[in-house]
Scaffold this active site. Sequence first.
Site, short mmCIF file in Angstrom:
data_model
loop_
_atom_site.label_atom_id
_atom_site.label_comp_id
_atom_site.label_asym_id
_atom_site.label_seq_id
_atom_site.Cartn_x
_atom_site.Cartn_y
_atom_site.Cartn_z
N MET A 1 21.57 -0.63 -4.88
CA MET A 1 20.68 -1.54 -5.56
C MET A 1 20.30 -0.89 -6.96
SD MET A 1 19.90 -4.50 -5.49
CE MET A 1 19.64 -5.48 -3.83
N PHE B 1 -7.94 25.17 7.81
CA PHE B 1 -6.45 24.91 8.01
C PHE B 1 -6.05 23.95 8.59
CE2 PHE B 1 -2.50 25.78 10.89
CZ PHE B 1 -1.86 26.16 9.52
#
Lengths: 577, 174
Positions: free
Chosen positions: A492, A129
Amino acid sequence: METLNAQKPTKNNNIAMKITGAEAIIHCLLAEGVDLIYGYPGGAIMPVYDELYKFQDKLTHILTRHEQGATHAAQGYARVSGRVGVAMATSGPGATNLVTGLADAQIDSTPMVCITGQVPRHLLGSDAFQETDIVGISTPVTKWNYQITKASEIPEIMAKAFYIAKSGRPGPVLVDITKNAQFDELDFTYEKCTKVRSYNPVPKPDLESIKAAAELINNAKKPYIVWGQGVILGKAEEELKALIEKAGIPAAWTIMGESAIPTSHPLNVGMVGMHGNYGPNVLTNECDLLLAIGMRFDDRVTGSLDTYAKQANVVHFEIDPAEINKNVKADVAVLGNAKDTLAALLPFVKENSHDAWHKEFDKKYEEEFKTVIENDIHPTKPGLTMGEVIEEINIAAKNKAVIVTDVGQHQMIACRYAKFEQSKSNITSGGLGTMGFALPAAIGAKQGAPEREVVAIIGDGGYQMTIQELGVIFQHQIPVKIVVLNNDHLGMVRQWQELFFDKRYASTVMVNPDFVKIAEGYHIEAKSVSKREDLKSAVEEMISSDKPYFLEVKVEKEDNVFPMIPSGASVSDIRLK
Amino acid sequence: MENQWFTISVYSENNVGLLNRISGIFLKRHINIESLNVSKSEIEQVSKFTIVVFTTEDWTRKIVGQIEKQIEVIKAFYHTDDETIYQESALFKIASALLFDERQIQNIIKESNSQIVTVSRDFFVLAKTGRRHEIDEMHDALEPFGILQFVRSGRITVTKEAMPITQLLEESIK
């Protein structure tokens, strides 16, 4: 090796104390002078957090709202203070969330140490985990990394991590520590690392190359300096200024080098690169000597390499031998720390003034001023421009603020128009172009230089990538000033779509939330302006506040940033409109 | 610049993870590693990577710069074939029956200067050390008869010129 006589935990100089690995990590940080770290806890790093709890009077931990925020905050802290920034995270997703910040710090040479927890040694490789191979993942984006699996390794590796992060060309280091190594005990003594046998951080300057550089300077008719962040990282600001003034050489900067020499200095001719100033770009191809100092000829600086400064002799002052001849061939390479090499160069350089050559920069500036700059900072059209906002910030903060920018149009405009008097004042994501950098970096910058005004300038796109860090600003009342230049677009990309993709605005329009309400949700004073007559007072109010402050400025939606070197074009072909 | 063969020699600390770091430098630039060998070197506690590439000298020089920049790399060099003495090794596993049925095989063994490493009832193993083309020639000669298994090692190289590694190490320890 320099031995530190740590007062704790060694009771006297010789007797080591048995402590856990987790506690040892804290002592290592303290021995390195760290008093502030950014991070996010989780299972595999919990023993270290438990120790942080006990040491909170000596070591402040700032809980960012995302691990990426921790890295950018550590970067902002490092860039403004010159110290090593530290970020901490747990294993698995905590660690992978550091990757963008590591990559950013790697390409922009920022000293940073990241500490990650890892699953216990016996579970390594078992897909446990929250197990992830962060050493494998982070290898291409770190200067060095290491996985500690035994508590006894901690002091030596931590010392090495800090030494590597800050020495030579700085960079990020990641230390991954398995949970068993945090729990297990070790005999703790700490020695600062001062040498790694396989690592030569600063090449020795060679007098012959320095003399060769001086001769080229003394014989040049049109010498030209482009400096980069190496000047700031090498603390070579005074030496650079002395060279510029003695030899009368016009000097321009890359965005990473900005602020090393005051904006007002008469020989500071401005910014190079894609959206840099007209003269510094065009005249790169007219100089007879190009002195590149602590810069690496990034493609955004050079445009097409086939037509870059081909007429000039090139002298490259650089600390990293791998940068020599990587992009631009150097006629003379001067290896070493810019502070040392420039100081050694200076006595060989003759006094000069290249007035006629300097006037060419003035002429080009006038051209740019008429076509671009005047309309940017003193516009007459109805919509607000980003440039006039920056100009108001300059005025209100008296050119003294640290300006932290994100990525995009606002970044280019801020770099172009912000004025600086002090070095380490322009904090931006240069090489990687990381949207979301500015807000957390501004937190780090304010904590790294609490006496300074810190203004984050962010676009509406990038702001929403790390907006959750408002929680940190609120919780710790960090008085950063946040300016969002909102044009409801990814500006942009939209500009490129307009210019190069026949105005097909694919996924660049943003429907934005009420940013003022969001800031107010975090109890941060907030204002939005959209009219020119309200701008000045709003900026003044923000700067005069001694608390965190959020200011949204609704700017013209479809403005473009000029000048511009189209991607792949020559610096000579920079467009003014 | 034309592509040619280069041998890159990397002297390094013997650390887990360094191979990953070095191979990443090639990966990033789409340069294929034609051969790789890692072993101990003439210096105690120092490993040596021998990497063969087929590319331009310019790329090779840049790659060597990036390799040398890695913290645990002591020194990296590159050399052309002319500047080195180099060898590869190969093992051929062949059915034992062929040794008796095909007279030609015995000639190949003799002419190729290879050694018989082992012989069992079912198969025998030939070892050949030499240049790449010599091993290729032997492979081509044996192939018509059937090769059960074939493997070739990475190139190993020593340079004709002196390698000042010991001296460099001593300097860096000072």
